[in-house]
Design a protein around this motif. Sequence first.
Motif, PDB file in Angstrom:
ATOM      1  N   LEU A 181       0.772  -1.110  -0.113  1.00  0.00           N
ATOM      2  CA  LEU A 181      -0.123   0.113  -0.228  1.00  0.00           C
ATOM      3  C   LEU A 181       0.784   1.196  -0.089  1.00  0.00           C
ATOM      4  O   LEU A 181       1.914   1.236   0.760  1.00  0.00           O
ATOM      5  CB  LEU A 181      -0.736  -0.066   1.318  1.00  0.00           C
ATOM      6  CG  LEU A 181      -1.877   1.239   1.112  1.00  0.00           C
ATOM      7  CD1 LEU A 181      -2.923   1.126   0.095  1.00  0.00           C
ATOM      8  CD2 LEU A 181      -2.757   1.117   2.588  1.00  0.00           C
ATOM      9  N   GLU A 182       0.648   2.196  -0.933  1.00  0.00           N
ATOM     10  CA  GLU A 182       1.409   3.386  -0.996  1.00  0.00           C
ATOM     11  C   GLU A 182       1.372   4.108   0.197  1.00  0.00           C
ATOM     12  O   GLU A 182       0.424   4.335   1.048  1.00  0.00           O
ATOM     13  CB  GLU A 182       0.851   4.286  -2.010  1.00  0.00           C
ATOM     14  CG  GLU A 182       1.790   5.457  -2.300  1.00  0.00           C
ATOM     15  CD  GLU A 182       1.051   6.433  -3.623  1.00  0.00           C
ATOM     16  OE1 GLU A 182       1.715   7.075  -4.129  1.00  0.00           O
ATOM     17  OE2 GLU A 182      -0.262   6.505  -3.407  1.00  0.00           O
ATOM     18  N   ASN A 183       2.800   4.483   0.701  1.00  0.00           N
ATOM     19  CA  ASN A 183       2.981   5.530   1.842  1.00  0.00           C
ATOM     20  C   ASN A 183       2.619   4.739   3.190  1.00  0.00           C
ATOM     21  O   ASN A 183       2.139   5.315   4.169  1.00  0.00           O
ATOM     22  CB  ASN A 183       2.210   6.912   1.831  1.00  0.00           C
ATOM     23  CG  ASN A 183       2.750   7.592   0.749  1.00  0.00           C
ATOM     24  OD1 ASN A 183       3.873   7.533   0.385  1.00  0.00           O
ATOM     25  ND2 ASN A 183       1.666   8.241  -0.003  1.00  0.00           N
ATOM     26  N   SER A 184       2.785   3.398   3.258  1.00  0.00           N
ATOM     27  CA  SER A 184       2.370   2.483   4.214  1.00  0.00           C
ATOM     28  C   SER A 184       3.271   1.502   4.255  1.00  0.00           C
ATOM     29  O   SER A 184       3.846   1.031   3.384  1.00  0.00           O
ATOM     30  CB  SER A 184       0.889   1.958   4.095  1.00  0.00           C
ATOM     31  OG  SER A 184       0.538   0.980   5.244  1.00  0.00           O
ATOM     32  N   LEU A 185       3.441   0.788   5.678  1.00  0.00           N
ATOM     33  CA  LEU A 185       4.129  -0.149   5.673  1.00  0.00           C
ATOM     34  C   LEU A 185       3.297  -1.663   5.368  1.00  0.00           C
ATOM     35  O   LEU A 185       4.153  -2.680   5.323  1.00  0.00           O
ATOM     36  CB  LEU A 185       4.802  -0.536   7.307  1.00  0.00           C
ATOM     37  CG  LEU A 185       5.500   0.795   7.694  1.00  0.00           C
ATOM     38  CD1 LEU A 185       6.106   0.516   8.880  1.00  0.00           C
ATOM     39  CD2 LEU A 185       6.972   0.673   6.999  1.00  0.00           C
TER      40      LEU A 185
END
Length: 430
Positions: free
Chosen positions: A356-360
């Motif tokens: 997921l973009e901008n996520s771990l």
Amino acid sequence: MDLYETLPKHLDMFIFRELRPDQQFQNQVAVAIDRICSFLKERCFYGYKSIKIIKTVKGGSSGKGTTLKNRSDADLVVFISQFKNFHDQKQNRAEILTIIWKMLNKIWEEIAFDINMTEPRMITLPSGLTSSPRSLSFRFQSTEVSDSVEVDVLPAFDALGQQTQTRPNAQVYVNLIMARGLGGEFSTCFTELQRNFVKCRPVKLKDLIRLVKYWYIEYVQPYKRQLCGEFLPPKYALELLVIYAWESMGGGDKFSTAEGFCTVMKLIVRYRELWLFWTTNYDFDNCYVANFLKDKLQEQRPMILDPADPTGNVAGNARWDLVAKEAKNCLKQVCAYNVEPWKVEPVKDIPISVKLENSLYRIGPFSMNPFLPIRHIKTKAKDLTSTPMSSCYLEWNDQILNEDQTLSDYGIFYSVTILLKEQTSWCSLM
């Protein structure tokens, strides 16, 4: 004893009694081939100062350890110092073969001792592939048992050199691709890698290979009478198919021979879907090789890419329909009665991760058929976000992936991480 009338539970005994070669003859063959190798190295080119043999490599079933009783073959690849590159091999191998033929013809009795060797004959590649001969072929016949061995002597360029690594340097394959030979034309240069790919496998897997090869010789090769200018697949393609099926079920030697055999038959029936390759000796790390592989793997199926030579689709240009016809017949016989094959697809899956973009948060890697629509990936990724999947899109390498296209369309044939992005009101997707 007929294979088709053998009960599934008795296939291992069938292999032991009917297919494993006579050890005494194998020892005779080993001695005879060693003598030929010694002759080629030490005496064959005596008087030719510019020609020396760097090394010899034994391939074929004798080298791989998959010899059949009464039927054995050995490829003796002789690496010639005169060949400085692939072009030299193509241009000059006919001259080298002529010299070897003349010398072998003079001293074959000295080499064969108690094995009768027929006069070597020139063998050429199928019409249209190349104009120059590739090998000399002859047969050893034992005076004591019925076993025989076919021997091909093939001169080659020493493309691998002195192997000090577990896999060739990528430049070897760059040079091969740049030579622009026909697919698999220079596969003899990689005989050692082809041999090792099979030779290291467990004995029981080699027995399964023997069984499939025996089936092919006994029941498929008679179809040759129907062919005119066409060819059946090479036995090497079937060896690789057996190895793929075995790898797909986890490997090891604790498997059912009957289940493995029926699995291979099922895969042959689905030959139009076959798409297999290995990254044992080459991969996608080198840009030049990677670009070549991406194009090669998008060619028409069936595709079984030689694990030693990325230019060679060993399943191409062959009458698989005839092999599949006999495989269907085989599955109706006693040897396949009530046997449940392994759950193996004819396509090698690709490991995919989704982040997921901008996520771990991420999922995977999970296996993905590269010929299925990319929308299947979104189904796997639905737990990454509370946003409806209809409002999300996938991106790889800074390009938006069309959900109706496939990983194959984008040349994604190796492990990658794909971004899951949420659409914004101003986002316009292509």
